[in-house]
Scaffold this motif. Structure first.
Motif, PDB file in Angstrom:
ATOM      1  N   VAL A  27       0.877  -1.163   0.000  1.00  0.00           N
ATOM      2  CA  VAL A  27       0.000   0.000   0.000  1.00  0.00           C
ATOM      3  C   VAL A  27       0.918   1.218   0.000  1.00  0.00           C
ATOM      4  CG1 VAL A  27      -1.719   1.304   1.319  1.00  0.00           C
ATOM      5  CG2 VAL A  27      -1.870  -1.200   1.186  1.00  0.00           C
ATOM      6  N   ILE A  28       0.591   2.199  -0.823  1.00  0.00           N
ATOM      7  CA  ILE A  28       1.408   3.412  -0.928  1.00  0.00           C
ATOM      8  C   ILE A  28       0.562   4.603  -0.495  1.00  0.00           C
ATOM      9  CG2 ILE A  28       2.775   4.880  -2.463  1.00  0.00           C
ATOM     10  CD1 ILE A  28       2.905   2.435  -4.405  1.00  0.00           C
ATOM     11  N   VAL A  29       1.136   5.436   0.345  1.00  0.00           N
ATOM     12  CA  VAL A  29       0.490   6.680   0.756  1.00  0.00           C
ATOM     13  C   VAL A  29       1.385   7.818   0.291  1.00  0.00           C
ATOM     14  CG1 VAL A  29      -0.331   8.074   2.700  1.00  0.00           C
ATOM     15  CG2 VAL A  29      -0.538   5.580   2.779  1.00  0.00           C
ATOM     16  N   ILE A  30       0.782   8.755  -0.421  1.00  0.00           N
ATOM     17  CA  ILE A  30       1.518   9.900  -0.956  1.00  0.00           C
ATOM     18  C   ILE A  30       0.838  11.163  -0.454  1.00  0.00           C
ATOM     19  CG2 ILE A  30       2.037  11.181  -3.077  1.00  0.00           C
ATOM     20  CD1 ILE A  30       2.238   8.401  -4.427  1.00  0.00           C
ATOM     21  N   PHE A  31       1.635  12.094   0.031  1.00  0.00           N
ATOM     22  CA  PHE A  31       1.063  13.385   0.432  1.00  0.00           C
ATOM     23  C   PHE A  31       2.075  14.492   0.192  1.00  0.00           C
ATOM     24  CE2 PHE A  31       3.161  11.850   4.242  1.00  0.00           C
ATOM     25  CZ  PHE A  31       3.736  12.979   4.809  1.00  0.00           C
ATOM     26  N   ASN A  32       1.576  15.715   0.095  1.00  0.00           N
ATOM     27  CA  ASN A  32       2.424  16.885  -0.064  1.00  0.00           C
ATOM     28  C   ASN A  32       2.486  17.609   1.282  1.00  0.00           C
ATOM     29  OD1 ASN A  32      -0.328  17.645  -0.353  1.00  0.00           O
ATOM     30  ND2 ASN A  32       0.238  19.544  -1.343  1.00  0.00           N
ATOM     31  N   GLY A  33       3.596  17.448   1.964  1.00  0.00           N
ATOM     32  CA  GLY A  33       3.727  17.970   3.315  1.00  0.00           C
ATOM     33  C   GLY A  33       4.386  19.336   3.382  1.00  0.00           C
ATOM     34  N   ILE A 154      -4.113   7.432  -1.458  1.00  0.00           N
ATOM     35  CA  ILE A 154      -3.844   6.058  -1.046  1.00  0.00           C
ATOM     36  C   ILE A 154      -3.916   5.179  -2.287  1.00  0.00           C
ATOM     37  CG2 ILE A 154      -4.602   4.128   0.392  1.00  0.00           C
ATOM     38  CD1 ILE A 154      -5.756   6.246   2.321  1.00  0.00           C
ATOM     39  N   ILE A 155      -2.892   4.363  -2.435  1.00  0.00           N
ATOM     40  CA  ILE A 155      -2.762   3.487  -3.593  1.00  0.00           C
ATOM     41  C   ILE A 155      -2.767   2.038  -3.099  1.00  0.00           C
ATOM     42  CG2 ILE A 155      -1.260   2.856  -5.525  1.00  0.00           C
ATOM     43  CD1 ILE A 155      -0.198   5.829  -5.298  1.00  0.00           C
ATOM     44  N   SER A 156      -3.580   1.216  -3.744  1.00  0.00           N
ATOM     45  CA  SER A 156      -3.722  -0.187  -3.329  1.00  0.00           C
ATOM     46  C   SER A 156      -2.480  -1.002  -3.672  1.00  0.00           C
ATOM     47  CB  SER A 156      -4.945  -0.814  -4.015  1.00  0.00           C
ATOM     48  OG  SER A 156      -4.667  -1.000  -5.396  1.00  0.00           O
ATOM     49  N   LYS A 157      -2.469  -2.230  -3.195  1.00  0.00           N
ATOM     50  CA  LYS A 157      -1.343  -3.138  -3.443  1.00  0.00           C
ATOM     51  C   LYS A 157      -1.182  -3.489  -4.917  1.00  0.00           C
ATOM     52  CE  LYS A 157      -1.647  -5.311   1.084  1.00  0.00           C
ATOM     53  NZ  LYS A 157      -1.938  -6.546   1.827  1.00  0.00           N
ATOM     54  N   GLN A 176      -8.078   4.664   8.715  1.00  0.00           N
ATOM     55  CA  GLN A 176      -9.012   3.577   8.429  1.00  0.00           C
ATOM     56  C   GLN A 176      -8.902   3.127   6.977  1.00  0.00           C
ATOM     57  OE1 GLN A 176     -12.696   5.383   9.651  1.00  0.00           O
ATOM     58  NE2 GLN A 176     -12.436   4.801  11.785  1.00  0.00           N
ATOM     59  N   ALA A 177      -8.786   4.081   6.057  1.00  0.00           N
ATOM     60  CA  ALA A 177      -8.676   3.743   4.632  1.00  0.00           C
ATOM     61  C   ALA A 177      -7.360   2.990   4.365  1.00  0.00           C
ATOM     62  CB  ALA A 177      -8.749   5.001   3.787  1.00  0.00           C
ATOM     63  N   ILE A 178      -6.290   3.411   5.015  1.00  0.00           N
ATOM     64  CA  ILE A 178      -5.001   2.719   4.855  1.00  0.00           C
ATOM     65  C   ILE A 178      -5.107   1.291   5.396  1.00  0.00           C
ATOM     66  CG2 ILE A 178      -2.579   2.656   5.622  1.00  0.00           C
ATOM     67  CD1 ILE A 178      -2.716   5.793   5.618  1.00  0.00           C
ATOM     68  N   ARG A 179      -5.665   1.139   6.575  1.00  0.00           N
ATOM     69  CA  ARG A 179      -5.802  -0.196   7.189  1.00  0.00           C
ATOM     70  C   ARG A 179      -6.685  -1.118   6.336  1.00  0.00           C
ATOM     71  NH1 ARG A 179      -3.730  -0.362  12.521  1.00  0.00           N
ATOM     72  NH2 ARG A 179      -3.405   1.722  13.378  1.00  0.00           N
TER      73      ARG A 179
END
Length: 184
Positions: A27-33, A154-157, A176-179
């Motif tokens: 699972v990939i999480v991308i954000f602009n911090g 959020i990007i799936s496997k 929750q969405a990540i989990r």
């Protein structure tokens, strides 16, 4: 791009081109911090907690930006140092992105797959964000561009871009969405 994030490349903090396809089956999480954003403290800490628990099956990539009121004037390397010292961040930090997010091809591709659906109306910051963003872009609610820092994808496997969250989202919804994706 047909919602397949594995086709996207980004520039690492070491100035290398890397493919999201390298994270196949994670699972990939991308954000602009933005390190001086009011959202920074809890967001960076919460992401680190998730990464510490799931680092074998989760990749998190922060794309530092100062696009919104210069909330991150540091260089990429200064940002990484700050995040490690302040929040103990061990997940990836990419090369700092263009100060004008509208020119950032990587995020434009993500945005074309997951449309802007509004700020979280239940957030105490809802009215403030609508006011600020509408002053910057009067047609903000009519386009899919990144509106502010901490826009999270959020990007799936299997590489599908499954969810987009705006900065006003309650972090528990993001978690929750990540989990959910991790449990698939």
């Amino acid at each position: 791009m047909k919602n397949n994030a594995y086709l996207l490349n980004y520039t690492t903090c070491e100035e290398k081109i890397e493919s999201l396809g390298d994270y196949y089956n994670k699972v990939i999480v991308i954000f602009n911090g933005a390190i001086f954003s009011p959202f920074a403290s809890s967001f960076f800490s919460n992401m680190q907690d998730l990464y510490s628990c799931y680092q074998d099956e989760l990749e998190i990539i922060n794309f530092p930006t100062s696009a919104f009121f210069n909330q991150n004037a540091y260089s990429t390397s200064e940002t990484i140092t700050y995040l490690k010292e302040e929040y103990k961040v061990t997940y990836k930090t990419a090369k700092k992105i263009d100060d004008d997010m509208r020119n950032e091809v990587f995020f434009n591709n993500l945005c074309s797959s997951k449309k802007f659906s509004g700020f979280d109306i239940t957030s105490p910051l809802y009215q403030s964000m609508v006011s600020i963003v509408s002053n910057i872009d009067p047609l903000f609610d009519k386009n899919n561009k990144v509106k502010w820092s901490f826009t999270t994808f959020i990007i799936s496997k299997n590489g599908e871009i499954v969810k987009r969250f705006e900065c006003t989202a309650d972090f528990t919804k993001i978690e929750q969405a990540i989990r959910r994706e991790l449990n698939k």
